[in-house]
Design a protein around this motif. Sequence first.
Motif, PDB file in Angstrom:
ATOM      1  N   ALA A  69       0.825  -1.207   0.000  1.00  0.00           N
ATOM      2  CA  ALA A  69       0.000   0.000   0.000  1.00  0.00           C
ATOM      3  C   ALA A  69       0.856   1.252   0.000  1.00  0.00           C
ATOM      4  CB  ALA A  69      -0.936  -0.001   1.208  1.00  0.00           C
ATOM      5  N   ALA A  70       1.970   1.217   0.728  1.00  0.00           N
ATOM      6  CA  ALA A  70       2.881   2.361   0.744  1.00  0.00           C
ATOM      7  C   ALA A  70       3.458   2.616  -0.640  1.00  0.00           C
ATOM      8  CB  ALA A  70       4.004   2.123   1.755  1.00  0.00           C
ATOM      9  N   ASP A  71       3.805   1.548  -1.374  1.00  0.00           N
ATOM     10  CA  ASP A  71       4.323   1.706  -2.735  1.00  0.00           C
ATOM     11  C   ASP A  71       3.294   2.352  -3.651  1.00  0.00           C
ATOM     12  OD1 ASP A  71       6.821   0.594  -2.256  1.00  0.00           O
ATOM     13  OD2 ASP A  71       6.164  -1.437  -2.730  1.00  0.00           O
ATOM     14  N   LEU A  72       2.043   1.947  -3.512  1.00  0.00           N
ATOM     15  CA  LEU A  72       1.011   2.366  -4.463  1.00  0.00           C
ATOM     16  C   LEU A  72       0.344   3.691  -4.088  1.00  0.00           C
ATOM     17  CD1 LEU A  72      -0.719  -1.087  -5.131  1.00  0.00           C
ATOM     18  CD2 LEU A  72       1.026   0.057  -6.512  1.00  0.00           C
ATOM     19  N   LEU A  73       0.116   3.922  -2.807  1.00  0.00           N
ATOM     20  CA  LEU A  73      -0.637   5.105  -2.376  1.00  0.00           C
ATOM     21  C   LEU A  73       0.249   6.287  -2.005  1.00  0.00           C
ATOM     22  CD1 LEU A  73      -3.380   3.419  -0.148  1.00  0.00           C
ATOM     23  CD2 LEU A  73      -3.517   4.076  -2.557  1.00  0.00           C
ATOM     24  N   GLY A  74       1.515   6.020  -1.757  1.00  0.00           N
ATOM     25  CA  GLY A  74       2.422   7.087  -1.329  1.00  0.00           C
ATOM     26  C   GLY A  74       2.964   6.785   0.050  1.00  0.00           C
ATOM     27  N   ARG A  75       4.286   6.727   0.175  1.00  0.00           N
ATOM     28  CA  ARG A  75       4.890   6.282   1.430  1.00  0.00           C
ATOM     29  C   ARG A  75       4.715   7.299   2.550  1.00  0.00           C
ATOM     30  NH1 ARG A  75       8.293   4.996  -2.975  1.00  0.00           N
ATOM     31  NH2 ARG A  75       8.082   2.775  -3.444  1.00  0.00           N
ATOM     32  N   ARG A  76       4.854   8.580   2.246  1.00  0.00           N
ATOM     33  CA  ARG A  76       4.659   9.582   3.294  1.00  0.00           C
ATOM     34  C   ARG A  76       3.212   9.597   3.753  1.00  0.00           C
ATOM     35  NH1 ARG A  76       5.526  16.002   2.389  1.00  0.00           N
ATOM     36  NH2 ARG A  76       3.648  15.689   1.125  1.00  0.00           N
ATOM     37  N   ARG A  77       2.276   9.532   2.828  1.00  0.00           N
ATOM     38  CA  ARG A  77       0.853   9.550   3.170  1.00  0.00           C
ATOM     39  C   ARG A  77       0.491   8.365   4.065  1.00  0.00           C
ATOM     40  NH1 ARG A  77      -1.781   9.286  -2.016  1.00  0.00           N
ATOM     41  NH2 ARG A  77      -1.255  11.510  -2.128  1.00  0.00           N
ATOM     42  N   VAL A  78       0.968   7.191   3.707  1.00  0.00           N
ATOM     43  CA  VAL A  78       0.672   5.994   4.493  1.00  0.00           C
ATOM     44  C   VAL A  78       1.334   6.068   5.863  1.00  0.00           C
ATOM     45  CG1 VAL A  78       1.100   3.506   4.619  1.00  0.00           C
ATOM     46  CG2 VAL A  78       0.245   4.510   2.499  1.00  0.00           C
ATOM     47  N   PHE A  79       2.577   6.556   5.903  1.00  0.00           N
ATOM     48  CA  PHE A  79       3.285   6.689   7.177  1.00  0.00           C
ATOM     49  C   PHE A  79       2.542   7.624   8.129  1.00  0.00           C
ATOM     50  CE2 PHE A  79       6.267   9.193   9.751  1.00  0.00           C
ATOM     51  CZ  PHE A  79       6.874   8.196  10.490  1.00  0.00           C
ATOM     52  N   ILE A  80       2.101   8.767   7.647  1.00  0.00           N
ATOM     53  CA  ILE A  80       1.392   9.730   8.496  1.00  0.00           C
ATOM     54  C   ILE A  80       0.079   9.135   8.997  1.00  0.00           C
ATOM     55  CG2 ILE A  80       0.161  11.935   8.448  1.00  0.00           C
ATOM     56  CD1 ILE A  80       2.395  13.028   6.675  1.00  0.00           C
ATOM     57  N   ALA A  81      -0.635   8.412   8.131  1.00  0.00           N
ATOM     58  CA  ALA A  81      -1.866   7.757   8.564  1.00  0.00           C
ATOM     59  C   ALA A  81      -1.584   6.754   9.682  1.00  0.00           C
ATOM     60  CB  ALA A  81      -2.525   7.057   7.377  1.00  0.00           C
ATOM     61  N   GLY A  82      -0.490   6.006   9.540  1.00  0.00           N
ATOM     62  CA  GLY A  82      -0.121   5.059  10.581  1.00  0.00           C
ATOM     63  C   GLY A  82       0.220   5.729  11.897  1.00  0.00           C
ATOM     64  N   MET A  83       0.917   6.865  11.838  1.00  0.00           N
ATOM     65  CA  MET A  83       1.265   7.589  13.061  1.00  0.00           C
ATOM     66  C   MET A  83       0.027   8.151  13.755  1.00  0.00           C
ATOM     67  SD  MET A  83       4.429   7.304  13.777  1.00  0.00           S
ATOM     68  CE  MET A  83       4.233   8.380  15.193  1.00  0.00           C
ATOM     69  N   LEU A  84      -0.910   8.654  12.978  1.00  0.00           N
ATOM     70  CA  LEU A  84      -2.168   9.139  13.567  1.00  0.00           C
ATOM     71  C   LEU A  84      -2.886   8.018  14.309  1.00  0.00           C
ATOM     72  CD1 LEU A  84      -3.580  11.461  10.751  1.00  0.00           C
ATOM     73  CD2 LEU A  84      -3.069  12.149  13.100  1.00  0.00           C
ATOM     74  N   PHE A 168       2.099   3.069  27.459  1.00  0.00           N
ATOM     75  CA  PHE A 168       1.392   3.383  26.215  1.00  0.00           C
ATOM     76  C   PHE A 168       1.382   4.883  25.927  1.00  0.00           C
ATOM     77  CE2 PHE A 168      -0.799  -0.390  28.066  1.00  0.00           C
ATOM     78  CZ  PHE A 168      -0.387  -1.321  27.124  1.00  0.00           C
ATOM     79  N   TRP A 169       1.147   5.683  26.956  1.00  0.00           N
ATOM     80  CA  TRP A 169       0.976   7.123  26.735  1.00  0.00           C
ATOM     81  C   TRP A 169       2.241   7.831  26.288  1.00  0.00           C
ATOM     82  CZ3 TRP A 169      -2.348   8.220  31.718  1.00  0.00           C
ATOM     83  CH2 TRP A 169      -3.663   7.804  31.474  1.00  0.00           C
ATOM     84  N   ILE A 170       3.406   7.219  26.515  1.00  0.00           N
ATOM     85  CA  ILE A 170       4.639   7.857  26.063  1.00  0.00           C
ATOM     86  C   ILE A 170       4.661   8.012  24.543  1.00  0.00           C
ATOM     87  CG2 ILE A 170       5.996   5.724  25.807  1.00  0.00           C
ATOM     88  CD1 ILE A 170       8.372   7.250  26.995  1.00  0.00           C
ATOM     89  N   ASN A 171       3.872   7.178  23.856  1.00  0.00           N
ATOM     90  CA  ASN A 171       3.778   7.287  22.399  1.00  0.00           C
ATOM     91  C   ASN A 171       3.059   8.556  21.942  1.00  0.00           C
ATOM     92  OD1 ASN A 171       4.952   4.788  21.349  1.00  0.00           O
ATOM     93  ND2 ASN A 171       3.287   3.772  22.428  1.00  0.00           N
ATOM     94  N   VAL A 172       2.209   9.115  22.802  1.00  0.00           N
ATOM     95  CA  VAL A 172       1.363  10.243  22.377  1.00  0.00           C
ATOM     96  C   VAL A 172       2.198  11.498  22.099  1.00  0.00           C
ATOM     97  CG1 VAL A 172      -0.558  11.742  23.030  1.00  0.00           C
ATOM     98  CG2 VAL A 172      -0.653   9.283  23.547  1.00  0.00           C
ATOM     99  N   PRO A 173       3.019  11.999  23.032  1.00  0.00           N
ATOM    100  CA  PRO A 173       3.814  13.203  22.702  1.00  0.00           C
ATOM    101  C   PRO A 173       4.845  12.948  21.614  1.00  0.00           C
ATOM    102  CG  PRO A 173       4.450  12.330  24.847  1.00  0.00           C
ATOM    103  CD  PRO A 173       3.215  11.603  24.440  1.00  0.00           C
ATOM    104  N   VAL A 174       5.468  11.758  21.625  1.00  0.00           N
ATOM    105  CA  VAL A 174       6.452  11.453  20.584  1.00  0.00           C
ATOM    106  C   VAL A 174       5.768  11.392  19.220  1.00  0.00           C
ATOM    107  CG1 VAL A 174       8.127   9.766  19.750  1.00  0.00           C
ATOM    108  CG2 VAL A 174       7.936  10.216  22.196  1.00  0.00           C
ATOM    109  N   GLY A 175       4.614  10.731  19.164  1.00  0.00           N
ATOM    110  CA  GLY A 175       3.869  10.650  17.910  1.00  0.00           C
ATOM    111  C   GLY A 175       3.420  12.009  17.417  1.00  0.00           C
ATOM    112  N   ALA A 176       2.994  12.868  18.338  1.00  0.00           N
ATOM    113  CA  ALA A 176       2.560  14.216  17.947  1.00  0.00           C
ATOM    114  C   ALA A 176       3.727  15.007  17.356  1.00  0.00           C
ATOM    115  CB  ALA A 176       1.987  14.946  19.165  1.00  0.00           C
ATOM    116  N   LEU A 177       4.923  14.855  17.941  1.00  0.00           N
ATOM    117  CA  LEU A 177       6.098  15.545  17.412  1.00  0.00           C
ATOM    118  C   LEU A 177       6.447  15.042  16.007  1.00  0.00           C
ATOM    119  CD1 LEU A 177       8.470  17.504  17.873  1.00  0.00           C
ATOM    120  CD2 LEU A 177       9.725  15.590  18.904  1.00  0.00           C
ATOM    121  N   VAL A 178       6.395  13.721  15.811  1.00  0.00           N
ATOM    122  CA  VAL A 178       6.671  13.151  14.487  1.00  0.00           C
ATOM    123  C   VAL A 178       5.672  13.659  13.462  1.00  0.00           C
ATOM    124  CG1 VAL A 178       6.740  11.010  13.157  1.00  0.00           C
ATOM    125  CG2 VAL A 178       7.829  11.105  15.406  1.00  0.00           C
ATOM    126  N   LEU A 179       4.402  13.700  13.836  1.00  0.00           N
ATOM    127  CA  LEU A 179       3.367  14.185  12.920  1.00  0.00           C
ATOM    128  C   LEU A 179       3.565  15.658  12.576  1.00  0.00           C
ATOM    129  CD1 LEU A 179       0.227  12.416  14.439  1.00  0.00           C
ATOM    130  CD2 LEU A 179       1.194  12.029  12.168  1.00  0.00           C
TER     131      LEU A 179
END
Length: 484
Positions: A69-84, A168-179
């Motif tokens: 899906a990343a190859d076909l739809l766009g790797r950045r787009r798929v990555f951001i969706a996964g991080m959300l 689990f919650w440690i992922n929230v601020p790190v994920g927000a920064l990545v996004l």
Amino acid sequence: MTAPSQTRRWRLLALLGTAFFMTILDGTSLLTALPAIEHRLHLHGPAIQWTVTAYALAFGGLLLLCGRAADLLGRRRVFIAGMLLRVVASLACGLAPSIQVLVAARALQGVSAAIIAPAALSMVMNAFPDTERNKALGIWGGLGGLGATAGLLLGGIITDTLGWQWVFWINVPVGALVLMLAPTVLRESRDRAGSRSFDIAGALTITPALALLVYIITRMQTSGWADVKSVGLLATVAVLVWLFILIEKRSAAPLVPFRALRSRMLIGGNLLLLIAGMTVDGMLITLTSFVQQVLGWPAAQFGLVAAMMTVAAVAGALLSQRVVTRLGLRRVAAAGTVLLGCGCLLLTRIPAGGPMSLLPTALCLFGAGMGATTVCAQIAALTGVTENDSGLAAGLADTSFAVGTALGTAICSSVAAARTSAIGGPAPLALTAGQHAAFEATGVFVALALITALTLLGKRSGRSRTGSADASENVSTGAPSTSP
């Protein structure tokens, strides 16, 4: 397109590496938090294990599909969706009022990891030219080893100081920064030569096949290896895989183009990743049980000892990427497996009540071997892969390691339980005998890894149908250096 500047490439690696590190960290940090979660939710029996199993099923089952899906739809787009999805799922895990909600949220975390991992790795391999790609993959492998072992330390500290929810919650601020940074640091890329349509029939066969395979492996720890239900499920997996092969051969836009799987180096790399996953998680689950049940160590104390393995794993990964071009994948991978084997052998000599002087040496040897072996395996699995198939190749590599971790955990847990039951007698002695037997099983895995390295990571493997050289002893990953 021109290759991204050097500064931009390393910023990309730092951002994607952070996301990858947190994804790996989740797996081992949760292990140390399970007793606290079990107490808080008033659980008894095997229910708590579904927090691990649900994640493994979603992750292992969806990696191939998400990589394509990343190859076909766009790797950045798929990555951001996964991080959300990861931020939302992690928040839900910490807020879960019951085991049912926690298991569902963990499954969503597994889905997010399956989306993130192949998209991130494919962007890394496409961003770096041949001259720098091995270095980037060495750092990537080091982050994987760091995340796997650091979780044992950080999980215990976080659980003891902040509470299990923060695992689990440690992922929230790190994920927000990545996004926040992703839109400016990452560039969009996808397979512009192929069709954007999905091979639905292929996805509906291989995804449940992989998920079922992971489920069968995880349940064998309690049901046994000759269980009638497991045999029936294995037959179902075989039928689904057979149907998948038939569908892919006839598909105009296959989910897995078989032309990408004709490289001996790629096959060897994925097989080595599978066995490395078996060895690493088989050893970790056995060692965790040993220090908790026999030595009676708290999670934080074990985490501090495991930090030595973390440092050694990072050093092994970084050193291997520096020498692999001069010495070749086969020699470096073989050396890594020998170090793994030495670590496993020393672990079998640690007594139940005796001095622990062998443990630091064993962990350092194992960590260095783990870093070198996984980096070499990953380089081999991505050798000669074109940019258009990079998401698929990354998904296949991640799938191999994920299935290996589940298989290694199941085998070593079964071996330890069987040996402990057979010995009987005083509990510490019986438990020690069982765990020594499990360490010996990891030694068998290492022997298979050494054979794989020596036979499949050879000097030449011919040329693939795509026209790129599959591999040479003087290795380079061979993917185009166009911008992601």
